[in-house]
Design a protein around this motif. Structure first.
Motif, PDB file in Angstrom:
ATOM      1  N   GLU A  38       0.835  -1.206   0.000  1.00 37.08           N
ATOM      2  CA  GLU A  38       0.000   0.000   0.000  1.00 37.08           C
ATOM      3  C   GLU A  38       0.868   1.254   0.000  1.00 37.08           C
ATOM      4  OE1 GLU A  38      -3.116   2.385   2.955  1.00 37.08           O
ATOM      5  OE2 GLU A  38      -2.298   0.447   3.562  1.00 37.08           O
ATOM      6  N   GLN A  39       1.873   1.277   0.840  1.00 36.09           N
ATOM      7  CA  GLN A  39       2.745   2.448   0.925  1.00 36.09           C
ATOM      8  C   GLN A  39       3.613   2.587  -0.324  1.00 36.09           C
ATOM      9  OE1 GLN A  39       4.308   3.103   5.174  1.00 36.09           O
ATOM     10  NE2 GLN A  39       3.643   0.960   5.220  1.00 36.09           N
ATOM     11  N   ARG A  40       3.995   1.466  -0.906  1.00 36.89           N
ATOM     12  CA  ARG A  40       4.843   1.518  -2.092  1.00 36.89           C
ATOM     13  C   ARG A  40       4.067   2.022  -3.317  1.00 36.89           C
ATOM     14  NH1 ARG A  40       8.796  -3.374  -4.199  1.00 36.89           N
ATOM     15  NH2 ARG A  40       9.395  -2.416  -6.196  1.00 36.89           N
ATOM     16  N   GLU A  41       2.864   1.477  -3.527  1.00 32.76           N
ATOM     17  CA  GLU A  41       2.070   1.861  -4.700  1.00 32.76           C
ATOM     18  C   GLU A  41       1.177   3.077  -4.445  1.00 32.76           C
ATOM     19  OE1 GLU A  41       1.621   0.480  -7.871  1.00 32.76           O
ATOM     20  OE2 GLU A  41       1.990  -1.673  -7.772  1.00 32.76           O
ATOM     21  N   LYS A  42       1.053   3.471  -3.167  1.00 35.38           N
ATOM     22  CA  LYS A  42       0.131   4.548  -2.783  1.00 35.38           C
ATOM     23  C   LYS A  42      -1.309   4.177  -3.167  1.00 35.38           C
ATOM     24  CE  LYS A  42       3.454   7.280  -1.317  1.00 35.38           C
ATOM     25  NZ  LYS A  42       4.594   6.365  -1.503  1.00 35.38           N
ATOM     26  N   LEU A  43      -1.677   2.928  -2.824  1.00 36.39           N
ATOM     27  CA  LEU A  43      -3.010   2.411  -3.131  1.00 36.39           C
ATOM     28  C   LEU A  43      -3.565   1.716  -1.896  1.00 36.39           C
ATOM     29  CD1 LEU A  43      -2.414   0.920  -6.697  1.00 36.39           C
ATOM     30  CD2 LEU A  43      -3.523   3.081  -6.118  1.00 36.39           C
ATOM     31  N   GLU A  44      -4.595   2.305  -1.311  1.00 38.31           N
ATOM     32  CA  GLU A  44      -5.147   1.823  -0.049  1.00 38.31           C
ATOM     33  C   GLU A  44      -5.719   0.408  -0.153  1.00 38.31           C
ATOM     34  OE1 GLU A  44      -8.855   3.664   1.317  1.00 38.31           O
ATOM     35  OE2 GLU A  44      -7.801   4.239   3.145  1.00 38.31           O
ATOM     36  N   GLN A  45      -6.261   0.047  -1.321  1.00 43.42           N
ATOM     37  CA  GLN A  45      -6.896  -1.259  -1.460  1.00 43.42           C
ATOM     38  C   GLN A  45      -5.911  -2.420  -1.327  1.00 43.42           C
ATOM     39  OE1 GLN A  45      -6.602   1.157  -3.698  1.00 43.42           O
ATOM     40  NE2 GLN A  45      -6.844   0.449  -5.801  1.00 43.42           N
ATOM     41  N   LEU A  46      -4.628  -2.149  -1.508  1.00 41.50           N
ATOM     42  CA  LEU A  46      -3.634  -3.211  -1.341  1.00 41.50           C
ATOM     43  C   LEU A  46      -3.515  -3.655   0.115  1.00 41.50           C
ATOM     44  CD1 LEU A  46      -0.842  -2.076  -3.818  1.00 41.50           C
ATOM     45  CD2 LEU A  46      -2.566  -3.855  -4.126  1.00 41.50           C
ATOM     46  N   ARG A  47      -3.867  -2.782   1.034  1.00 35.89           N
ATOM     47  CA  ARG A  47      -3.885  -3.184   2.447  1.00 35.89           C
ATOM     48  C   ARG A  47      -4.861  -4.336   2.657  1.00 35.89           C
ATOM     49  NH1 ARG A  47      -6.014   1.093   6.758  1.00 35.89           N
ATOM     50  NH2 ARG A  47      -4.887   2.424   5.270  1.00 35.89           N
ATOM     51  N   ALA A  48      -6.009  -4.240   1.999  1.00 38.66           N
ATOM     52  CA  ALA A  48      -7.005  -5.306   2.125  1.00 38.66           C
ATOM     53  C   ALA A  48      -6.483  -6.618   1.547  1.00 38.66           C
ATOM     54  CB  ALA A  48      -8.299  -4.887   1.430  1.00 38.66           C
ATOM     55  N   LEU A  49      -5.882  -6.560   0.357  1.00 44.44           N
ATOM     56  CA  LEU A  49      -5.381  -7.784  -0.263  1.00 44.44           C
ATOM     57  C   LEU A  49      -4.243  -8.400   0.549  1.00 44.44           C
ATOM     58  CD1 LEU A  49      -5.399  -6.938  -4.084  1.00 44.44           C
ATOM     59  CD2 LEU A  49      -7.107  -8.174  -2.752  1.00 44.44           C
ATOM     60  N   GLU A  50      -3.343  -7.553   1.051  1.00 40.85           N
ATOM     61  CA  GLU A  50      -2.233  -8.078   1.846  1.00 40.85           C
ATOM     62  C   GLU A  50      -2.721  -8.726   3.141  1.00 40.85           C
ATOM     63  OE1 GLU A  50       1.761  -5.990   1.803  1.00 40.85           O
ATOM     64  OE2 GLU A  50       0.463  -4.355   1.109  1.00 40.85           O
ATOM     65  N   ALA A  51      -3.865  -8.291   3.623  1.00 37.42           N
ATOM     66  CA  ALA A  51      -4.423  -8.860   4.852  1.00 37.42           C
ATOM     67  C   ALA A  51      -5.281 -10.094   4.585  1.00 37.42           C
ATOM     68  CB  ALA A  51      -5.244  -7.803   5.580  1.00 37.42           C
ATOM     69  N   GLY A  52      -5.333 -10.524   3.322  1.00 36.59           N
ATOM     70  CA  GLY A  52      -6.092 -11.718   2.992  1.00 36.59           C
ATOM     71  C   GLY A  52      -7.562 -11.474   2.711  1.00 36.59           C
ATOM     72  N   MET A  53      -7.962 -10.206   2.568  1.00 32.84           N
ATOM     73  CA  MET A  53      -9.353  -9.902   2.255  1.00 32.84           C
ATOM     74  C   MET A  53      -9.579 -10.048   0.752  1.00 32.84           C
ATOM     75  SD  MET A  53      -9.666  -6.577   4.771  1.00 32.84           S
ATOM     76  CE  MET A  53     -11.425  -6.330   4.577  1.00 32.84           C
ATOM     77  N   SER A  54     -10.821 -10.279   0.360  1.00 29.85           N
ATOM     78  CA  SER A  54     -11.148 -10.501  -1.047  1.00 29.85           C
ATOM     79  C   SER A  54     -11.891  -9.297  -1.622  1.00 29.85           C
ATOM     80  CB  SER A  54     -11.988 -11.763  -1.211  1.00 29.85           C
ATOM     81  OG  SER A  54     -13.152 -11.698  -0.402  1.00 29.85           O
ATOM     82  N   ILE A  55     -11.550  -8.972  -2.871  1.00 32.34           N
ATOM     83  CA  ILE A  55     -12.167  -7.851  -3.574  1.00 32.34           C
ATOM     84  C   ILE A  55     -12.718  -8.366  -4.903  1.00 32.34           C
ATOM     85  CG2 ILE A  55     -11.841  -5.568  -4.590  1.00 32.34           C
ATOM     86  CD1 ILE A  55      -9.506  -5.128  -2.698  1.00 32.34           C
ATOM     87  N   GLY A  56     -13.984  -8.123  -5.154  1.00 35.10           N
ATOM     88  CA  GLY A  56     -14.608  -8.490  -6.417  1.00 35.10           C
ATOM     89  C   GLY A  56     -14.810  -7.268  -7.291  1.00 35.10           C
TER      90      GLY A  56
END
Length: 245
Positions: free
Chosen positions: A201-219
């Protein structure tokens, strides 16, 4: 059967275009235009989570829209939406919330409805929108976030594997422009805002990556065209031309 609520976070301290929430578009403040579009979606109550008294006062008289004043120091729109939910619905009647960005005055009601589709059809934690990239300029722009996903067999909904400002994935095939509209399951949003910012998230400046890194799913729900967001003075002038011609 889901019970959604729409929450639009808004604050005056925008970095690239200060006070853009109250920017005049044909005699109507931008935040009011967004809220009116959200009402047309007709899927649940509409709230503005205001980070400033000026925004609160501006929206208070808009028919059908409710307003919640939130702490101006909250770090993100997601935090603001979660804080507003604690005031709006402490009992948890609404089991999902749609976060509509306050700088999308051209958002269409059917696009707001479409972001719920991943939650209707699957057990994913978060729903969002994508549209196919059409130009080399769009492909190369760092401001255009790319969603790594693949739609097979005529599907209109699929799972997001990653998001980047780079043109990924490599090879022949479509690239997908991420539209920053989110439908959250209530417990998913509460979990997300409890997490610290992640490394990607900090590298790409994209908040949604926090969710993916935490194992959450995005459709991802596929739409035909991305609504123009207002990030710069040039964007604001373009929206004014489109709405006021």
């Amino acid at each position: 059967m889901m019970h959604p609520v729409i929450v639009i976070p808004a604050r005056l301290a925008s970095t690239r275009l200060p006070r853009k929430a109250l920017a005049d578009i044909g005699g109507v403040p931008m935040i009011v235009r967004v809220a009116q579009q959200a009402l047309k979606a007709d899927i649940g109550p509409v709230y503005v989570a205001a980070g400033d008294q000026e925004i609160y006062d501006c929206v208070s008289d808009v028919s059908g829209v409710k307003t919640v004043l939130t702490d101006p120091t909250l770090p993100s729109g997601s935090d603001r939406v979660n804080a507003a939910l604690g005031v709006i619905d402490p009992q948890g009647v609404y089991d999902c919330v749609i976060n509509v960005q306050g700088d999308l005055p051209l958002i269409e009601p059917q696009q707001i409805r479409a972001v719920l589709q991943p939650l209707h059809e699957h057990q994913w934690d978060i729903g969002t929108l994508v549209t196919q990239i059409q130009s080399d300029e769009e492909r190369a722009a760092e401001s255009v976030v790319k969603a790594v996903c693949a739609f097979g067999d005529g599907r209109s909904v699929t799972r997001a594997l990653y998001f980047s400002r780079q043109a990924v994935p490599w090879g022949e095939g479509p690239l997908w422009h991420h539209v920053g509209l989110y439908a959250w399951r209530r417990e998913a949003l509460q979990h997300f805002v409890s997490l610290p910012p992640s490394l990607l998230e900090q590298r790409e400046k994209l908040e949604q990556l926090r969710a993916l890194e935490a194992g959450m799913s995005i459709g991802c729900s596929r739409i035909d065209k991305a609504p123009l967001g207002v990030d710069t003075p040039a964007d604001l002038e373009e929206v004014r031309r489109m709405l006021c011609r």
